[in-house]
Design an enzyme around this catalytic site. Structure first.
Site, mmCIF file in Angstrom:
data_model
loop_
_atom_site.group_PDB
_atom_site.id
_atom_site.type_symbol
_atom_site.label_atom_id
_atom_site.label_comp_id
_atom_site.label_asym_id
_atom_site.label_seq_id
_atom_site.Cartn_x
_atom_site.Cartn_y
_atom_site.Cartn_z
ATOM 1 N N HIS A 311 0.850 -1.184 0.000
ATOM 2 C CA HIS A 311 0.000 0.000 0.000
ATOM 3 C C HIS A 311 0.885 1.233 0.000
ATOM 4 O O HIS A 311 1.750 1.396 0.865
ATOM 5 C CB HIS A 311 -0.896 -0.013 1.246
ATOM 6 C CG HIS A 311 -1.964 1.033 1.253
ATOM 7 N ND1 HIS A 311 -1.703 2.368 1.433
ATOM 8 C CD2 HIS A 311 -3.319 0.940 1.098
ATOM 9 C CE1 HIS A 311 -2.838 3.057 1.403
ATOM 10 N NE2 HIS A 311 -3.825 2.214 1.203
ATOM 11 N N HIS A 354 -0.753 2.320 11.673
ATOM 12 C CA HIS A 354 0.263 3.377 11.542
ATOM 13 C C HIS A 354 0.417 4.154 12.837
ATOM 14 O O HIS A 354 -0.558 4.409 13.552
ATOM 15 C CB HIS A 354 -0.180 4.332 10.417
ATOM 16 C CG HIS A 354 0.880 5.256 9.935
ATOM 17 N ND1 HIS A 354 0.600 6.451 9.318
ATOM 18 C CD2 HIS A 354 2.235 5.170 9.971
ATOM 19 C CE1 HIS A 354 1.720 7.049 8.971
ATOM 20 N NE2 HIS A 354 2.724 6.298 9.373
ATOM 21 N N GLU A 360 -2.659 13.848 11.857
ATOM 22 C CA GLU A 360 -3.585 13.671 10.751
ATOM 23 C C GLU A 360 -5.019 14.023 11.176
ATOM 24 O O GLU A 360 -5.576 13.399 12.072
ATOM 25 C CB GLU A 360 -3.552 12.224 10.249
ATOM 26 C CG GLU A 360 -2.158 11.731 9.866
ATOM 27 C CD GLU A 360 -2.149 10.258 9.487
ATOM 28 O OE1 GLU A 360 -3.243 9.678 9.306
ATOM 29 O OE2 GLU A 360 -1.052 9.684 9.377
ATOM 30 N N TYR A 369 -15.455 5.642 3.803
ATOM 31 C CA TYR A 369 -13.988 5.642 3.795
ATOM 32 C C TYR A 369 -13.511 4.208 3.905
ATOM 33 O O TYR A 369 -14.020 3.435 4.744
ATOM 34 C CB TYR A 369 -13.448 6.493 4.940
ATOM 35 C CG TYR A 369 -11.945 6.479 5.047
ATOM 36 C CD1 TYR A 369 -11.144 6.813 3.954
ATOM 37 C CD2 TYR A 369 -11.315 6.101 6.232
ATOM 38 C CE1 TYR A 369 -9.764 6.787 4.046
ATOM 39 C CE2 TYR A 369 -9.937 6.083 6.338
ATOM 40 C CZ TYR A 369 -9.164 6.419 5.236
ATOM 41 O OH TYR A 369 -7.796 6.386 5.321
ATOM 42 N N HIS A 384 -5.935 12.056 14.540
ATOM 43 C CA HIS A 384 -4.930 11.135 15.061
ATOM 44 C C HIS A 384 -3.626 11.929 15.149
ATOM 45 O O HIS A 384 -2.989 12.216 14.136
ATOM 46 C CB HIS A 384 -4.773 9.921 14.141
ATOM 47 C CG HIS A 384 -6.054 9.184 13.901
ATOM 48 N ND1 HIS A 384 -6.413 8.690 12.666
ATOM 49 C CD2 HIS A 384 -7.077 8.876 14.746
ATOM 50 C CE1 HIS A 384 -7.590 8.095 12.754
ATOM 51 N NE2 HIS A 384 -8.022 8.204 14.008
ATOM 52 N N HIS A 390 -3.351 4.304 14.797
ATOM 53 C CA HIS A 390 -4.621 4.341 14.082
ATOM 54 C C HIS A 390 -4.551 3.355 12.920
ATOM 55 O O HIS A 390 -3.480 2.831 12.593
ATOM 56 C CB HIS A 390 -4.941 5.750 13.566
ATOM 57 C CG HIS A 390 -3.859 6.354 12.717
ATOM 58 N ND1 HIS A 390 -2.730 6.934 13.237
ATOM 59 C CD2 HIS A 390 -3.727 6.458 11.370
ATOM 60 C CE1 HIS A 390 -1.953 7.376 12.268
ATOM 61 N NE2 HIS A 390 -2.538 7.087 11.122
#
Length: 472
Positions: A311, A354, A360, A369, A384, A390
């Site tokens: 990703h 992450h 963020e 989402y 976050h 998160h």
């Protein structure tokens, strides 16, 4: 062209002869030097500040950077107006005071928490509320006084601004409407902004917001001491992401009318002040320069993605960035997650789990989402902060691994999420932490994540490994 022949300038008619918001025409480009006039010949030719301007106009410069900033970063525009903007009564503090706007974040007006935060969509107010009255700060860091920092605001409104205009002396606004169009009149002309588009209103410009659809809701990012610019493309090459040609700049439009009691509302150090004048501030007949409001349609963004495995980092979908002095570190990035294809093989396709040295803030314009099956709604938001863990919720994780390695290409559609990402750690305003719309059960979306650990190390379905072969 003859040395004395005046160049062709884009023109637009004033007042009753000008087009409606729905029929607006724009200039295109990003930080180009633009020229526009609402009356033929209104722009002086060959110089910016002649003794007598055409039509008896006043010449006024607005500077978005210091005079001696490097030429490639220097922003300024010359405005030719019926009356100069200095023609107003002294500023006085707004009464009653606003109390929910912050531009200097300290422990006296905001607080910190490493907890993951999420807000449900805020209701549109029932009492008449315009854009300025419905604007409130959620979080931010730094100080507009020190010219370094950012603020993230949200707004809910249900009526147009009447006989008043707003001016932000603290920084640039990046407006992301989620519900309801905005008709924004600026000193450079008019912009129509629909959900799925953004507008950037640079520091110092006066503007008014009309609501043609009635109720409206959205997000606003503000940066202090810098301006938004396009990210470098690096190995991507010369094309991709947001193309300069897709940024649209208004054409000159003006009104020359007597407006008794007209109010200029100025945000200065996070506080609001008002001054009266007897005319509309939108009396600019012509202008030229590279410092102007602009809009951008997010559907024109050309996203990039992984085509084989793993990703990619979300930075690959940066639309605009407000840089710091440290290369590659942003005061604020504006990143979007638009419709796109997912084709990575042997890959967990949703965003990875992450912990980030950046902070963020996310919003959702429409749809869902990909990392949250439930709870993250259009008009809502999440935060976050630095090094706060998160990632995908339990339902998303379980559904993804259940599909296994045989999942073919899939298209994410009917979605538009975005992220404001900053190197600074945000402080959160008390009304945001105490809001009835805060999702106090947000953490529950991860509590159900169970261990899939196996001591034999067989983690890939059917023994598959990355190259598609089976272990001996």
């Amino acid at each position: 062209m003859d040395d004395h022949q005046q160049p062709v300038i884009q023109t637009n008619g004033p007042d009753s002869s000008s087009p409606s918001f729905a029929d607006l025409q724009y200039q295109s480009g990003f930080h180009n030097h633009f020229s526009s006039e609402a009356l033929p010949g209104a722009l002086p030719y060959g110089q910016s500040s002649p003794l007598l301007c055409p039509y008896g106009l006043y010449a006024e410069q607005i500077s978005g950077t210091s005079f001696t900033s490097p030429r490639k970063l220097n922003h300024r525009t010359w405005l030719y107006r019926v009356k100069p903007s200095v023609t107003h009564e002294p500023f006085k503090p707004l009464e009653p005071s606003h109390r929910k706007l912050v531009s200097e974040f300290t422990d006296s007006n905001s607080s910190t928490t490493p907890t993951q935060l999420r807000w449900k969509p805020v209701d549109i107010p029932e009492t008449p509320t315009d854009f300025v009255e419905g604007l409130y700060t959620v979080c931010g860091a730094g100080s507009s006084f020190l010219r370094h920092g950012f603020a993230i605001h949200m707004y809910t409104a249900n009526k147009s601004m009447d006989n008043c205009a707003f001016c932000n002396a603290d920084g640039d606004f990046l407006i992301v409407p989620q519900t309801g169009r905005l008709w924004i009149t600026t000193e450079c002309g008019k912009l129509q902004i629909s959900p799925g588009e953004i507008a950037v209103l640079p520091q110092g410009f006066r503007f008014a917001v009309d609501l043609p659809d009635g109720p409206s809701r959205g997000y606003v990012a503000e940066v202090f001491g810098t301006h938004f610019q396009l990210p470098d493309l690096g190995p991507i090459g010369a094309n991709g992401l947001a193309a300069p040609r897709d940024f649209l700049i208004p054409m000159a439009w003006f009104e020359d009318s007597y407006c008794p009691g007209y109010i200029i509302i100025q945000k200065f150090g996070g506080e609001l002040f008002t001054a009266k004048q007897e005319f509309s501030p939108f009396n600019v007949v012509a202008w030229h320069g590279n410092y102007a409001p602009y809009k951008y349609d997010l559907t024109t963004f050309c996203p990039f993605n992984t085509v084989l495995f793993d990703h990619g980092d979300p930075s690959i979908n940066t639309v605009l960035t407000a840089p710091t002095d440290k290369p590659g570190v942003a005061l604020l990035d504006f990143v979007i997650f638009p419709p796109r294809w997912l084709v990575a093989e042997h890959t967990f396709r949703p965003p990875y789990y992450h912990r980030n040295c950046m902070s963020e803030f996310m919003g959702l314009i429409y749809g869902g989402y990909e990392a949250k099956a439930d709870g993250f709604l259009p008009g809502g938001a999440s935060l976050h902060s630095c090094m706060t863990p998160h990632g995908p919720d339990t339902k998303t994780y379980e559904a993804t691994i259940a599909r296994g390695n045989e999942a073919g290409p899939s298209r994410i559609s009917d979605t538009l999420a975005f992220m404001f990402e900053s190197c600074l750690i945000p402080r959160i305003c008390p009304w945001a932490l105490e809001s009835p719309f805060i999702d106090s059960d947000y953490y529950q979306c991860w509590i159900g994540l169970r261990s899939h650990f196996t001591r034999d190390g067989a983690s890939a379905k059917d023994g598959d490994i990355q190259n598609g072969e089976k272990e001996d």
